[in-house]
Design a protein around this motif. Structure first.
Motif, PDB file in Angstrom:
ATOM      1  N   ALA A  71      12.092  -4.427 -11.213  1.00 34.22           N
ATOM      2  CA  ALA A  71      11.034  -4.449 -10.194  1.00 34.22           C
ATOM      3  C   ALA A  71       9.657  -4.383 -10.838  1.00 34.22           C
ATOM      4  CB  ALA A  71      11.204  -3.269  -9.243  1.00 34.22           C
ATOM      5  N   VAL A  72       8.668  -4.708 -10.012  1.00 30.58           N
ATOM      6  CA  VAL A  72       7.255  -4.526 -10.380  1.00 30.58           C
ATOM      7  C   VAL A  72       6.720  -3.442  -9.453  1.00 30.58           C
ATOM      8  CG1 VAL A  72       5.009  -5.628 -10.577  1.00 30.58           C
ATOM      9  CG2 VAL A  72       7.080  -6.965 -10.994  1.00 30.58           C
ATOM     10  N   TYR A  73       6.122  -2.414 -10.042  1.00 35.48           N
ATOM     11  CA  TYR A  73       5.600  -1.274  -9.281  1.00 35.48           C
ATOM     12  C   TYR A  73       4.087  -1.335  -9.269  1.00 35.48           C
ATOM     13  CZ  TYR A  73      10.278   0.412 -10.203  1.00 35.48           C
ATOM     14  OH  TYR A  73      11.638   0.515 -10.285  1.00 35.48           O
ATOM     15  N   TYR A  74       3.511  -1.177  -8.102  1.00 35.80           N
ATOM     16  CA  TYR A  74       2.059  -1.142  -7.938  1.00 35.80           C
ATOM     17  C   TYR A  74       1.697   0.220  -7.363  1.00 35.80           C
ATOM     18  CZ  TYR A  74       2.613  -6.217  -8.096  1.00 35.80           C
ATOM     19  OH  TYR A  74       2.944  -7.491  -8.451  1.00 35.80           O
ATOM     20  N   ARG A  75       0.676   0.855  -7.937  1.00 33.10           N
ATOM     21  CA  ARG A  75       0.242   2.158  -7.443  1.00 33.10           C
ATOM     22  C   ARG A  75      -1.266   2.151  -7.268  1.00 33.10           C
ATOM     23  NH1 ARG A  75      -1.186   7.349 -10.124  1.00 33.10           N
ATOM     24  NH2 ARG A  75      -1.164   6.061 -11.952  1.00 33.10           N
ATOM     25  N   LEU A  76      -1.702   2.526  -6.086  1.00 37.62           N
ATOM     26  CA  LEU A  76      -3.124   2.612  -5.765  1.00 37.62           C
ATOM     27  C   LEU A  76      -3.426   4.042  -5.342  1.00 37.62           C
ATOM     28  CD1 LEU A  76      -5.777   1.029  -5.414  1.00 37.62           C
ATOM     29  CD2 LEU A  76      -5.103   0.646  -3.038  1.00 37.62           C
ATOM     30  N   ASP A  77      -4.352   4.684  -6.054  1.00 39.52           N
ATOM     31  CA  ASP A  77      -4.714   6.064  -5.738  1.00 39.52           C
ATOM     32  C   ASP A  77      -5.532   6.121  -4.462  1.00 39.52           C
ATOM     33  OD1 ASP A  77      -3.431   7.080  -7.975  1.00 39.52           O
ATOM     34  OD2 ASP A  77      -5.202   6.821  -9.237  1.00 39.52           O
ATOM     35  N   ARG A  78      -5.305   7.189  -3.701  1.00 37.31           N
ATOM     36  CA  ARG A  78      -6.043   7.474  -2.477  1.00 37.31           C
ATOM     37  C   ARG A  78      -6.565   8.890  -2.567  1.00 37.31           C
ATOM     38  NH1 ARG A  78      -1.816   6.514   1.959  1.00 37.31           N
ATOM     39  NH2 ARG A  78      -3.388   7.662   3.076  1.00 37.31           N
ATOM     40  N   ALA A  79      -7.078   9.409  -1.482  1.00 40.21           N
ATOM     41  CA  ALA A  79      -7.569  10.782  -1.459  1.00 40.21           C
ATOM     42  C   ALA A  79      -6.408  11.740  -1.743  1.00 40.21           C
ATOM     43  CB  ALA A  79      -8.194  11.096  -0.104  1.00 40.21           C
ATOM     44  N   PRO A  80      -6.649  12.812  -2.510  1.00 42.54           N
ATOM     45  CA  PRO A  80      -5.566  13.729  -2.887  1.00 42.54           C
ATOM     46  C   PRO A  80      -4.841  14.378  -1.703  1.00 42.54           C
ATOM     47  CG  PRO A  80      -7.537  14.181  -4.170  1.00 42.54           C
ATOM     48  CD  PRO A  80      -7.917  13.161  -3.143  1.00 42.54           C
ATOM     49  N   GLN A  81      -5.511  14.542  -0.584  1.00 45.45           N
ATOM     50  CA  GLN A  81      -4.862  15.173   0.568  1.00 45.45           C
ATOM     51  C   GLN A  81      -4.035  14.184   1.389  1.00 45.45           C
ATOM     52  OE1 GLN A  81      -8.113  14.732   0.234  1.00 45.45           O
ATOM     53  NE2 GLN A  81      -8.999  13.973   2.125  1.00 45.45           N
ATOM     54  N   ASP A  82      -4.185  12.879   1.161  1.00 45.36           N
ATOM     55  CA  ASP A  82      -3.420  11.866   1.897  1.00 45.36           C
ATOM     56  C   ASP A  82      -1.948  11.895   1.467  1.00 45.36           C
ATOM     57  OD1 ASP A  82      -5.667  11.014   3.203  1.00 45.36           O
ATOM     58  OD2 ASP A  82      -6.001   9.276   1.913  1.00 45.36           O
ATOM     59  N   PRO A  83      -1.027  11.607   2.380  1.00 47.75           N
ATOM     60  CA  PRO A  83       0.390  11.595   2.000  1.00 47.75           C
ATOM     61  C   PRO A  83       0.712  10.387   1.127  1.00 47.75           C
ATOM     62  CG  PRO A  83       0.135  10.851   4.253  1.00 47.75           C
ATOM     63  CD  PRO A  83      -1.226  11.314   3.794  1.00 47.75           C
ATOM     64  N   LEU A  84       1.758  10.526   0.334  1.00 51.64           N
ATOM     65  CA  LEU A  84       2.265   9.402  -0.436  1.00 51.64           C
ATOM     66  C   LEU A  84       2.818   8.381   0.534  1.00 51.64           C
ATOM     67  CD1 LEU A  84       3.196   8.152  -3.194  1.00 51.64           C
ATOM     68  CD2 LEU A  84       5.365   9.295  -2.776  1.00 51.64           C
ATOM     69  N   ARG A  85       2.425   7.119   0.365  1.00 52.54           N
ATOM     70  CA  ARG A  85       2.970   6.041   1.183  1.00 52.54           C
ATOM     71  C   ARG A  85       3.718   5.093   0.267  1.00 52.54           C
ATOM     72  NH1 ARG A  85      -1.196   3.454   5.173  1.00 52.54           N
ATOM     73  NH2 ARG A  85      -1.970   2.679   3.197  1.00 52.54           N
ATOM     74  N   PHE A  86       4.847   4.611   0.759  1.00 51.80           N
ATOM     75  CA  PHE A  86       5.768   3.843  -0.060  1.00 51.80           C
ATOM     76  C   PHE A  86       6.157   2.568   0.671  1.00 51.80           C
ATOM     77  CE2 PHE A  86       9.866   3.042  -2.085  1.00 51.80           C
ATOM     78  CZ  PHE A  86       9.550   3.294  -3.403  1.00 51.80           C
ATOM     79  N   GLY A  87       6.159   1.432  -0.029  1.00 54.57           N
ATOM     80  CA  GLY A  87       6.553   0.163   0.562  1.00 54.57           C
ATOM     81  C   GLY A  87       7.411  -0.642  -0.399  1.00 54.57           C
ATOM     82  N   VAL A  88       8.282  -1.487   0.149  1.00 58.23           N
ATOM     83  CA  VAL A  88       9.195  -2.299  -0.655  1.00 58.23           C
ATOM     84  C   VAL A  88       9.078  -3.752  -0.220  1.00 58.23           C
ATOM     85  CG1 VAL A  88      11.583  -2.640  -1.367  1.00 58.23           C
ATOM     86  CG2 VAL A  88      10.786  -0.349  -0.816  1.00 58.23           C
ATOM     87  N   ILE A  89       8.962  -4.650  -1.197  1.00 64.22           N
ATOM     88  CA  ILE A  89       8.928  -6.088  -0.951  1.00 64.22           C
ATOM     89  C   ILE A  89      10.184  -6.682  -1.590  1.00 64.22           C
ATOM     90  CG2 ILE A  89       7.718  -8.252  -1.366  1.00 64.22           C
ATOM     91  CD1 ILE A  89       5.142  -6.548  -1.735  1.00 64.22           C
ATOM     92  N   VAL A  90      11.039  -7.281  -0.768  1.00 65.81           N
ATOM     93  CA  VAL A  90      12.280  -7.878  -1.264  1.00 65.81           C
ATOM     94  C   VAL A  90      12.327  -9.327  -0.793  1.00 65.81           C
ATOM     95  CG1 VAL A  90      14.784  -7.692  -1.349  1.00 65.81           C
ATOM     96  CG2 VAL A  90      13.411  -5.632  -1.059  1.00 65.81           C
ATOM     97  N   SER A  91      12.286 -10.264  -1.731  1.00 65.98           N
ATOM     98  CA  SER A  91      12.322 -11.680  -1.361  1.00 65.98           C
ATOM     99  C   SER A  91      13.759 -12.184  -1.319  1.00 65.98           C
ATOM    100  CB  SER A  91      11.513 -12.502  -2.359  1.00 65.98           C
ATOM    101  OG  SER A  91      12.193 -12.563  -3.597  1.00 65.98           O
ATOM    102  N   ARG A  92      13.932 -13.376  -0.808  1.00 67.64           N
ATOM    103  CA  ARG A  92      15.259 -13.969  -0.700  1.00 67.64           C
ATOM    104  C   ARG A  92      15.875 -14.275  -2.058  1.00 67.64           C
ATOM    105  NH1 ARG A  92      15.037 -18.191   4.348  1.00 67.64           N
ATOM    106  NH2 ARG A  92      14.781 -16.584   5.944  1.00 67.64           N
ATOM    107  N   SER A  93      15.055 -14.355  -3.090  1.00 66.25           N
ATOM    108  CA  SER A  93      15.599 -14.642  -4.417  1.00 66.25           C
ATOM    109  C   SER A  93      16.435 -13.485  -4.959  1.00 66.25           C
ATOM    110  CB  SER A  93      14.464 -14.964  -5.394  1.00 66.25           C
ATOM    111  OG  SER A  93      13.643 -13.831  -5.585  1.00 66.25           O
ATOM    112  N   VAL A  94      16.335 -12.312  -4.353  1.00 62.53           N
ATOM    113  CA  VAL A  94      17.116 -11.149  -4.781  1.00 62.53           C
ATOM    114  C   VAL A  94      18.590 -11.344  -4.446  1.00 62.53           C
ATOM    115  CG1 VAL A  94      17.468  -8.667  -4.407  1.00 62.53           C
ATOM    116  CG2 VAL A  94      15.160  -9.579  -4.658  1.00 62.53           C
ATOM    117  N   GLY A  95      18.874 -12.001  -3.351  1.00 61.62           N
ATOM    118  CA  GLY A  95      20.266 -12.238  -2.974  1.00 61.62           C
ATOM    119  C   GLY A  95      20.384 -12.468  -1.485  1.00 61.62           C
TER     120      GLY A  95
END
Length: 113
Positions: A29-53
């Protein structure tokens, strides 16, 4: 399942993290991380294309990465958006391999073990 507050759900948010976030690459996978304000919750997203299977493989990989994201949310990590772009071949990797790749790709200071 991740709570809505802990998911990247809008296309604009995905786009911002992918364009402006720090990138780490592993064979699975390729992981992208963008910092936000320290009090903001961690947000997580997944991108899965058709080439995966087929749909079964894509959903399996999506569930695995969401479960890994849930571990980090439960550990109390805050202040970042993380988007995972899954690469072909990830469906054949084991849970332990995906977990190790994710832990190694993201900063240890952000994602504790």
């Amino acid at each position: 399942m991740l709570a809505r507050a802990n998911r990247v759900v809008h296309a604009e948010d995905f786009r911002a993290v992918v364009r402006r976030g720090r990138r780490s690459v592993t064979p699975a996978a390729v992981y992208y991380r963008l910092d936000r304000a320290p009090q903001d919750p961690l947000r997580f997203g997944v991108i899965v294309s058709r080439s995966v299977g087929n749909a079964v493989d894509r959903n399996l990989v999506r569930r695995r990465y969401r479960a890994l994201g849930r571990q980090f949310v439960d550990a109390g990590v805050r202040g970042s958006d993380v988007v995972v772009r899954v690469l072909p071949g990830s469906a054949q990797r084991s849970w332990a391999t995906l977990a190790d790749d994710m832990h190694n790709a993201l900063d240890a200071s952000l994602m504790p073990r």
